[in-house]
Scaffold this motif. Structure first.
Motif, PDB file in Angstrom:
ATOM      1  N   VAL A  76       0.856  -1.181   0.000  1.00 39.49           N
ATOM      2  CA  VAL A  76       0.000   0.000   0.000  1.00 39.49           C
ATOM      3  C   VAL A  76       0.891   1.231   0.000  1.00 39.49           C
ATOM      4  N   SER A  77       0.639   2.157  -0.907  1.00 42.52           N
ATOM      5  CA  SER A  77       1.386   3.411  -0.956  1.00 42.52           C
ATOM      6  C   SER A  77       0.609   4.501  -0.234  1.00 42.52           C
ATOM      7  N   ILE A  78       1.301   5.240   0.629  1.00 40.47           N
ATOM      8  CA  ILE A  78       0.670   6.294   1.419  1.00 40.47           C
ATOM      9  C   ILE A  78       0.973   7.644   0.778  1.00 40.47           C
ATOM     10  N   PRO A  79      -0.037   8.445   0.441  1.00 38.77           N
ATOM     11  CA  PRO A  79       0.233   9.782  -0.097  1.00 38.77           C
ATOM     12  C   PRO A  79       0.876  10.655   0.962  1.00 38.77           C
ATOM     13  N   SER A  80       1.974  11.340   0.594  1.00 40.25           N
ATOM     14  CA  SER A  80       2.690  12.137   1.581  1.00 40.25           C
ATOM     15  C   SER A  80       2.898  13.576   1.139  1.00 40.25           C
ATOM     16  N   GLY A  81       2.763  13.865  -0.164  1.00 44.57           N
ATOM     17  CA  GLY A  81       3.061  15.199  -0.637  1.00 44.57           C
ATOM     18  C   GLY A  81       4.549  15.505  -0.635  1.00 44.57           C
ATOM     19  N   THR A  82       5.377  14.481  -0.507  1.00 41.27           N
ATOM     20  CA  THR A  82       6.818  14.652  -0.519  1.00 41.27           C
ATOM     21  C   THR A  82       7.409  13.703  -1.540  1.00 41.27           C
ATOM     22  N   SER A  83       8.729  13.781  -1.721  1.00 41.04           N
ATOM     23  CA  SER A  83       9.399  12.870  -2.638  1.00 41.04           C
ATOM     24  C   SER A  83       9.513  11.467  -2.045  1.00 41.04           C
ATOM     25  N   LEU A  84       9.174  11.313  -0.754  1.00 42.96           N
ATOM     26  CA  LEU A  84       9.212  10.006  -0.122  1.00 42.96           C
ATOM     27  C   LEU A  84       8.006   9.178  -0.558  1.00 42.96           C
ATOM     28  N   ASN A  85       8.248   7.951  -0.959  1.00 44.78           N
ATOM     29  CA  ASN A  85       7.177   7.045  -1.334  1.00 44.78           C
ATOM     30  C   ASN A  85       7.093   5.946  -0.287  1.00 44.78           C
ATOM     31  N   LEU A  86       6.078   5.969   0.545  1.00 43.82           N
ATOM     32  CA  LEU A  86       5.917   4.971   1.590  1.00 43.82           C
ATOM     33  C   LEU A  86       5.203   3.746   1.032  1.00 43.82           C
ATOM     34  N   GLU A  87       5.899   2.632   1.007  1.00 46.94           N
ATOM     35  CA  GLU A  87       5.315   1.378   0.564  1.00 46.94           C
ATOM     36  C   GLU A  87       5.172   0.473   1.781  1.00 46.94           C
ATOM     37  N   LEU A  88       3.943   0.147   2.141  1.00 41.27           N
ATOM     38  CA  LEU A  88       3.672  -0.659   3.330  1.00 41.27           C
ATOM     39  C   LEU A  88       3.125  -2.018   2.917  1.00 41.27           C
ATOM     40  N   SER A  89       3.668  -3.071   3.495  1.00 40.71           N
ATOM     41  CA  SER A  89       3.238  -4.426   3.164  1.00 40.71           C
ATOM     42  C   SER A  89       2.295  -4.965   4.229  1.00 40.71           C
ATOM     43  N   PHE A  90       1.202  -5.577   3.773  1.00 41.20           N
ATOM     44  CA  PHE A  90       0.231  -6.178   4.672  1.00 41.20           C
ATOM     45  C   PHE A  90      -0.117  -7.578   4.192  1.00 41.20           C
ATOM     46  N   PRO A  91      -0.528  -8.453   5.110  1.00 38.84           N
ATOM     47  CA  PRO A  91      -0.981  -9.787   4.697  1.00 38.84           C
ATOM     48  C   PRO A  91      -2.210  -9.676   3.792  1.00 38.84           C
ATOM     49  N   ASN A  92      -2.409 -10.667   2.959  1.00 40.78           N
ATOM     50  CA  ASN A  92      -3.563 -10.666   2.059  1.00 40.78           C
ATOM     51  C   ASN A  92      -4.870 -10.504   2.819  1.00 40.78           C
ATOM     52  N   SER A  93      -4.939 -11.076   4.022  1.00 40.99           N
ATOM     53  CA  SER A  93      -6.174 -11.039   4.799  1.00 40.99           C
ATOM     54  C   SER A  93      -6.537  -9.626   5.252  1.00 40.99           C
ATOM     55  N   ASP A  94      -5.554  -8.723   5.324  1.00 44.19           N
ATOM     56  CA  ASP A  94      -5.792  -7.355   5.793  1.00 44.19           C
ATOM     57  C   ASP A  94      -5.948  -6.356   4.653  1.00 44.19           C
ATOM     58  N   TYR A  95      -5.700  -6.789   3.441  1.00 44.77           N
ATOM     59  CA  TYR A  95      -5.560  -5.861   2.325  1.00 44.77           C
ATOM     60  C   TYR A  95      -6.826  -5.050   2.069  1.00 44.77           C
ATOM     61  N   GLN A  96      -7.976  -5.716   1.990  1.00 45.40           N
ATOM     62  CA  GLN A  96      -9.217  -4.995   1.695  1.00 45.40           C
ATOM     63  C   GLN A  96      -9.565  -4.021   2.814  1.00 45.40           C
TER      64      GLN A  96
END
Length: 205
Positions: free
Chosen positions: A4-24
């Motif tokens: 999951v990518s979190i919008p930050s308004g910066t040049s940083l791109n936050l990529e967060l990993s979650f189990p398939n069961s939590d994705y939705q």
């Protein structure tokens, strides 16, 4: 393991990993944030790091078969924030009225030291560190806390109500001893410990 990518308004791109069961569930929780990023009313603080309003609109989302991408800009955008207080364990960046606050505790070259207190006014707390830390929430109502640290986190809600999603790691998640509202606490594949001291809490495996 969708990202999951979190919008930050910066040049940083936050990529967060979650189990398939939590994705939705994570998709649903982040949808209001994506809308506020579109409208330019997201206030993002990286701890330790930088803070400010995203400087422009725009959002794209992937399909259910691809990683969700809440990417407000199609290219790295320079940070245009308003400063903040990052030199201690009690950060002081204030979320402007009408904005939605995102407090991201992320190690991006500078180590995070415990404990960390989430300032009042932030709706979203993101925790993604490379070593075990203690975090206390701000006790707000309707707060969302996403924990993706693989090494585990000790998180206390600080009161209030909302949702806590523990992606990975062996986490200890606690509500306040007294006066807490209702929380949905979603555990991950790690060996999580839940201390539901107060409130009418729901614990989901």
């Amino acid at each position: 393991m969708p990202d999951v990518s979190i919008p930050s308004g910066t040049s940083l791109n936050l990529e967060l990993s979650f189990p398939n069961s939590d994705y939705q569930l994570v998709q649903q929780l982040l949808q209001p944030l994506a809308t506020d990023s579109q409208n330019g009313t997201e206030f993002f603080t990286l701890f330790p790091g930088q803070s400010g309003d995203p400087p422009g609109p725009g959002m794209s989302a992937g399909s259910d078969n691809s990683p969700l991408s809440f990417s407000p800009f199609g290219f790295p955008f320079p940070f245009g924030g308003n400063g903040g207080d990052y030199g201690n364990h009690h950060p002081g960046s204030t979320v402007p009225p009408g904005d939605i606050g995102v407090f991201a505790i992320v190690e991006t070259g500078q180590a995070v030291t415990s404990p960390v207190d989430v300032p009042r006014g932030y709706t979203y707390t993101i925790i993604d560190t490379t070593h075990h830390i203690d975090v206390t929430g701000n006790g707000g109502n309707g707060d969302v806390t996403l924990i993706t640290s693989t090494v585990g986190v000790d998180f206390n809600t600080g009161g209030g109500s909302g949702t806590v999603v523990a992606g990975y790691g062996n986490n200890e998640i606690s509500t306040s001893l007294f006066g807490s509202g209702d929380y949905l606490i979603v555990t991950g594949p790690g060996n999580d410990t839940i201390n539901a001291f107060s409130g009418n809490d729901t614990i989901s495996p």
